[in-house]
Design a protein around this motif. Structure first.
Motif, PDB file in Angstrom:
ATOM      1  N   ASP A   1      69.841 -33.757  14.891  1.00 18.28           N
ATOM      2  CA  ASP A   1      69.312 -32.905  15.881  1.00 18.28           C
ATOM      3  C   ASP A   1      69.716 -31.549  16.315  1.00 18.28           C
ATOM      4  OD1 ASP A   1      68.669 -33.211  17.961  1.00 18.28           O
ATOM      5  OD2 ASP A   1      69.500 -34.432  19.339  1.00 18.28           O
ATOM      6  N   THR A   2      68.333 -31.273  15.952  1.00 17.84           N
ATOM      7  CA  THR A   2      68.644 -29.684  15.625  1.00 17.84           C
ATOM      8  C   THR A   2      68.432 -29.102  17.154  1.00 17.84           C
ATOM      9  OG1 THR A   2      65.943 -29.186  16.242  1.00 17.84           O
ATOM     10  CG2 THR A   2      67.476 -28.966  13.520  1.00 17.84           C
ATOM     11  N   GLY A   3      68.282 -30.196  18.426  1.00 22.15           N
ATOM     12  CA  GLY A   3      68.311 -29.127  19.868  1.00 22.15           C
ATOM     13  C   GLY A   3      69.954 -29.154  19.902  1.00 22.15           C
ATOM     14  N   GLY A  12      57.485 -28.714  15.449  1.00 27.75           N
ATOM     15  CA  GLY A  12      58.815 -28.257  15.959  1.00 27.75           C
ATOM     16  C   GLY A  12      59.734 -28.734  15.835  1.00 27.75           C
ATOM     17  N   MET A  13      60.158 -29.644  15.162  1.00 22.91           N
ATOM     18  CA  MET A  13      61.500 -29.733  15.097  1.00 22.91           C
ATOM     19  C   MET A  13      62.872 -29.137  14.524  1.00 22.91           C
ATOM     20  SD  MET A  13      61.486 -32.621  17.248  1.00 22.91           S
ATOM     21  CE  MET A  13      60.959 -34.568  17.375  1.00 22.91           C
ATOM     22  N   GLY A  14      62.513 -27.918  13.575  1.00 27.81           N
ATOM     23  CA  GLY A  14      63.526 -27.569  12.500  1.00 27.81           C
ATOM     24  C   GLY A  14      63.599 -27.743  11.403  1.00 27.81           C
ATOM     25  N   LYS A  15      62.228 -28.055  10.398  1.00 25.14           N
ATOM     26  CA  LYS A  15      62.419 -28.207   9.348  1.00 25.14           C
ATOM     27  C   LYS A  15      63.096 -27.186   8.575  1.00 25.14           C
ATOM     28  CE  LYS A  15      57.837 -30.016   8.631  1.00 25.14           C
ATOM     29  NZ  LYS A  15      58.330 -29.841  10.156  1.00 25.14           N
ATOM     30  N   SER A  16      61.461 -25.872   8.762  1.00 27.52           N
ATOM     31  CA  SER A  16      61.932 -24.717   7.951  1.00 27.52           C
ATOM     32  C   SER A  16      63.590 -23.545   8.104  1.00 27.52           C
ATOM     33  CB  SER A  16      60.994 -23.393   8.444  1.00 27.52           C
ATOM     34  OG  SER A  16      59.376 -23.791   8.725  1.00 27.52           O
ATOM     35  N   ALA A  64      64.491 -33.824  17.969  1.00 25.82           N
ATOM     36  CA  ALA A  64      64.907 -32.864  18.616  1.00 25.82           C
ATOM     37  C   ALA A  64      64.275 -33.460  20.059  1.00 25.82           C
ATOM     38  CB  ALA A  64      64.808 -31.158  18.889  1.00 25.82           C
ATOM     39  N   PRO A  65      64.581 -33.496  21.184  1.00 21.15           N
ATOM     40  CA  PRO A  65      64.828 -34.083  22.562  1.00 21.15           C
ATOM     41  C   PRO A  65      63.191 -33.448  22.835  1.00 21.15           C
ATOM     42  CG  PRO A  65      66.398 -32.946  23.071  1.00 21.15           C
ATOM     43  CD  PRO A  65      66.384 -32.414  21.401  1.00 21.15           C
ATOM     44  N   PRO A  66      62.372 -33.958  23.668  1.00 24.20           N
ATOM     45  CA  PRO A  66      60.953 -34.441  23.077  1.00 24.20           C
ATOM     46  C   PRO A  66      61.266 -32.505  24.333  1.00 24.20           C
ATOM     47  CG  PRO A  66      60.942 -36.162  24.162  1.00 24.20           C
ATOM     48  CD  PRO A  66      62.606 -35.973  23.695  1.00 24.20           C
ATOM     49  N   GLU A  67      60.875 -32.601  24.963  1.00 21.11           N
ATOM     50  CA  GLU A  67      60.994 -31.166  25.855  1.00 21.11           C
ATOM     51  C   GLU A  67      61.573 -29.849  24.961  1.00 21.11           C
ATOM     52  OE1 GLU A  67      65.011 -32.219  26.851  1.00 21.11           O
ATOM     53  OE2 GLU A  67      63.079 -33.220  26.493  1.00 21.11           O
ATOM     54  N   GLN A  95      50.359 -37.549  13.408  1.00 25.24           N
ATOM     55  CA  GLN A  95      51.504 -37.676  13.177  1.00 25.24           C
ATOM     56  C   GLN A  95      52.620 -39.061  13.627  1.00 25.24           C
ATOM     57  OE1 GLN A  95      54.613 -34.160  13.558  1.00 25.24           O
ATOM     58  NE2 GLN A  95      52.755 -33.127  12.558  1.00 25.24           N
ATOM     59  N   MET A  96      53.448 -39.929  12.768  1.00 27.02           N
ATOM     60  CA  MET A  96      54.048 -40.923  13.042  1.00 27.02           C
ATOM     61  C   MET A  96      55.321 -40.589  13.859  1.00 27.02           C
ATOM     62  SD  MET A  96      56.780 -43.316   9.983  1.00 27.02           S
ATOM     63  CE  MET A  96      55.858 -43.662   9.239  1.00 27.02           C
ATOM     64  N   PRO A  97      55.222 -41.201  15.416  1.00 28.98           N
ATOM     65  CA  PRO A  97      56.614 -41.250  16.045  1.00 28.98           C
ATOM     66  C   PRO A  97      57.838 -40.678  15.181  1.00 28.98           C
ATOM     67  CG  PRO A  97      55.198 -43.166  16.789  1.00 28.98           C
ATOM     68  CD  PRO A  97      54.076 -42.891  14.590  1.00 28.98           C
ATOM     69  N   ASP A  98      58.342 -39.904  16.104  1.00 27.65           N
ATOM     70  CA  ASP A  98      59.484 -38.988  16.011  1.00 27.65           C
ATOM     71  C   ASP A  98      61.267 -40.589  15.629  1.00 27.65           C
ATOM     72  OD1 ASP A  98      61.937 -37.293  15.814  1.00 27.65           O
ATOM     73  OD2 ASP A  98      62.382 -38.093  17.217  1.00 27.65           O
ATOM     74  N   ALA A  99      60.718 -41.452  16.643  1.00 28.00           N
ATOM     75  CA  ALA A  99      61.424 -42.923  17.110  1.00 28.00           C
ATOM     76  C   ALA A  99      61.301 -43.051  15.653  1.00 28.00           C
ATOM     77  CB  ALA A  99      61.407 -43.208  17.879  1.00 28.00           C
ATOM     78  N   GLU A 100      60.736 -43.641  15.260  1.00 29.61           N
ATOM     79  CA  GLU A 100      59.538 -44.719  14.051  1.00 29.61           C
ATOM     80  C   GLU A 100      60.472 -44.004  12.764  1.00 29.61           C
ATOM     81  OE1 GLU A 100      56.857 -46.337  11.122  1.00 29.61           O
ATOM     82  OE2 GLU A 100      55.417 -46.093  13.408  1.00 29.61           O
ATOM     83  N   LYS A 101      60.114 -42.260  12.380  1.00 29.13           N
ATOM     84  CA  LYS A 101      60.963 -41.486  10.899  1.00 29.13           C
ATOM     85  C   LYS A 101      62.583 -41.796  12.050  1.00 29.13           C
ATOM     86  CE  LYS A 101      56.981 -38.412  11.483  1.00 29.13           C
ATOM     87  NZ  LYS A 101      56.549 -36.262  11.519  1.00 29.13           N
ATOM     88  N   ARG A 102      62.573 -41.517  12.098  1.00 36.73           N
ATOM     89  CA  ARG A 102      64.252 -41.486  12.859  1.00 36.73           C
ATOM     90  C   ARG A 102      64.961 -43.256  12.159  1.00 36.73           C
ATOM     91  NH1 ARG A 102      65.259 -41.538  18.321  1.00 36.73           N
ATOM     92  NH2 ARG A 102      63.536 -40.971  18.646  1.00 36.73           N
ATOM     93  N   THR A 103      64.189 -43.586  12.419  1.00 36.57           N
ATOM     94  CA  THR A 103      64.388 -45.402  12.253  1.00 36.57           C
ATOM     95  C   THR A 103      65.195 -45.231  10.406  1.00 36.57           C
ATOM     96  OG1 THR A 103      62.839 -46.566  12.823  1.00 36.57           O
ATOM     97  CG2 THR A 103      64.159 -46.559  13.647  1.00 36.57           C
TER      98      THR A 103
END
Length: 197
Positions: A172-174, A11-15, A130-133, A157-165
């Motif tokens: 940020d697609t949000g 749901g983060m906007g990859k496609s 993107a923000p969790p909400e 899935q690996m937590p988003d924060a870890e992927k970002r680091t």
């Protein structure tokens, strides 16, 4: 040619982001799209042989297959042993064609890039976030998705924060489509891959 891995949690906007690269003329290979093609082609008889009754009309019935492998580690490992080598083969052919076509940049859209150790097979990684909400609203709007399913997918899935680091680039697609498009364009320019540059 630079190989950029594109990843991010559900749901983060990859496609949508992958389509932005394609719109700028960058070749993109989607692991999910490859699996869809394989399920309607070469993988179908192999899946049926291991999981009888999961293929209908020559195409893998994803719901029936999901019901067979969900929560069964061995079944999932067996499925991956069928599908992953075929996806790798497709990816190899894609990269060969991109190189032969003179591409300076190629994007591999890999949902579980970090989870599968894929960062070692690319030159740089772009994580979409993107923000969790926003993520939650996007995912729960999908047909057949439930809060329970969403939580189970997130847990795998690996937590988003870890992927970002760990990423070389983060979008940020949000922040909206225009901001994402500008960020994609900046990355393409950085690799000298804009048409006419």
């Amino acid at each position: 040619m630079t190989i950029l891995g594109l990843t991010g949690s559900i749901g983060m906007g990859k496609s949508t982001t992958a389509a932005m690269f394609e719109a700028l003329g960058v070749p993109v290979h989607s692991a999910d799209a490859a699996v869809h093609r394989l399920y309607a082609g070469r993988a179908a008889p192999l899946v049926e042989a291991r999981f009888p009754g999961t293929v209908r009309g020559g195409v893998v019935d994803r719901a029936a297959l999901g019901a067979r492998v969900l929560g069964d580690r061995q079944a999932l490992a067996d499925l991956e042993a069928i599908v992953h080598p075929l996806v790798r083969e497709e990816k190899g052919a894609f990269l060969e064609a991109a190189r032969a076509g003179g591409a300076r940049l190629a994007v591999l859209d890999i949902p579980l890039l970090y989870e599968t150790g894929g960062e070692g097979r690319v030159d740089a990684v772009l994580v979409v976030t993107a923000p969790p909400e926003v993520q939650r609203a996007r995912v729960l709007a999908r047909p057949g998705m439930t809060a329970e399913k969403f939580e189970a997918i997130l847990a795998s899935q690996m937590p988003d924060a870890e992927k970002r680091t760990r990423a070389d680039f983060v979008i940020d697609t949000g922040e909206g489509l225009e901001a994402a498009r500008a960020a994609v364009r900046g990355i393409v320019e950085r690799f000298g891959a804009l048409p006419g540059t």
